[in-house]
Design a protein around this motif. Structure first.
Motif, PDB file in Angstrom:
ATOM      1  N   THR A 111       0.827  -1.207   0.000  1.00  0.00           N
ATOM      2  CA  THR A 111       0.000   0.000   0.000  1.00  0.00           C
ATOM      3  C   THR A 111       0.855   1.248   0.000  1.00  0.00           C
ATOM      4  N   ILE A 112       1.898   1.270   0.812  1.00  0.00           N
ATOM      5  CA  ILE A 112       2.801   2.422   0.832  1.00  0.00           C
ATOM      6  C   ILE A 112       3.495   2.579  -0.514  1.00  0.00           C
ATOM      7  N   LEU A 154       2.403   1.659  -3.500  1.00  0.00           N
ATOM      8  CA  LEU A 154       1.454   2.161  -4.493  1.00  0.00           C
ATOM      9  C   LEU A 154       1.134   3.639  -4.274  1.00  0.00           C
ATOM     10  N   LEU A 155       0.960   4.032  -3.026  1.00  0.00           N
ATOM     11  CA  LEU A 155       0.682   5.441  -2.740  1.00  0.00           C
ATOM     12  C   LEU A 155       1.883   6.333  -3.056  1.00  0.00           C
ATOM     13  N   ALA A 156       3.081   5.859  -2.722  1.00  0.00           N
ATOM     14  CA  ALA A 156       4.279   6.649  -3.019  1.00  0.00           C
ATOM     15  C   ALA A 156       4.512   6.729  -4.521  1.00  0.00           C
ATOM     16  N   SER A 200       2.179   6.624  -6.845  1.00  0.00           N
ATOM     17  CA  SER A 200       1.167   7.485  -7.459  1.00  0.00           C
ATOM     18  C   SER A 200       1.423   8.965  -7.184  1.00  0.00           C
ATOM     19  N   SER A 201       2.165   9.268  -6.132  1.00  0.00           N
ATOM     20  CA  SER A 201       2.490  10.665  -5.844  1.00  0.00           C
ATOM     21  C   SER A 201       3.915  11.022  -6.262  1.00  0.00           C
ATOM     22  N   ASN A 224       6.915   9.758  -5.636  1.00  0.00           N
ATOM     23  CA  ASN A 224       8.014   9.649  -4.672  1.00  0.00           C
ATOM     24  C   ASN A 224       8.755   8.339  -4.957  1.00  0.00           C
ATOM     25  N   GLU A 226      10.829   6.426  -1.986  1.00  0.00           N
ATOM     26  CA  GLU A 226       9.970   5.777  -1.006  1.00  0.00           C
ATOM     27  C   GLU A 226       9.277   4.564  -1.604  1.00  0.00           C
ATOM     28  N   ALA A 227       8.853   4.677  -2.851  1.00  0.00           N
ATOM     29  CA  ALA A 227       8.210   3.544  -3.515  1.00  0.00           C
ATOM     30  C   ALA A 227       9.189   2.392  -3.694  1.00  0.00           C
TER      31      ALA A 227
END
Length: 93
Positions: free
Chosen positions: A41-42, A44-46, A48-49, A51, A54-55
């Motif tokens: 989840t982290i 995918l969120l990183a 998509s933004s 980063n 972090e991804a």
């Protein structure tokens, strides 16, 4: 901006993440499965933004946990232990 409260709140957050993963390490595969879901989840969120670092770190952690889970399902042949669960909690935090 948290001002002077930034460092204490960050330390409390990391302590809570470390202890959360450490406390759920008692059942075969539970800490690894939950940590894998959180890491993906982290990632995918990183991603998509935009980063990238972090991804990448989250994908590497997810891959390591996925490789470990093969040996941690019931009946478990390997365990995370305190060092493993605390390291995963720190990285996720």
């Amino acid at each position: 901006e948290l001002g002077i409260f930034a460092v204490p709140i960050t330390m409390l957050w990391l302590l809570a993440a470390i202890n959360a993963v450490n406390l759920i390490d008692g059942i075969d595969g539970l800490a690894g499965t939950i940590s894998l879901i959180v890491a993906v989840t982290i990632a995918l969120l990183a991603g998509s933004s935009h980063n990238a670092m972090e991804a990448l770190l989250a994908w590497v952690l997810a891959g390591a946990i996925a490789g470990f889970l093969c040996f941690n399902w019931h009946p478990a042949k390997m365990y995370l232990g305190d060092a493993g669960s605390m390291t995963i909690g720190l990285i996720l935090g």
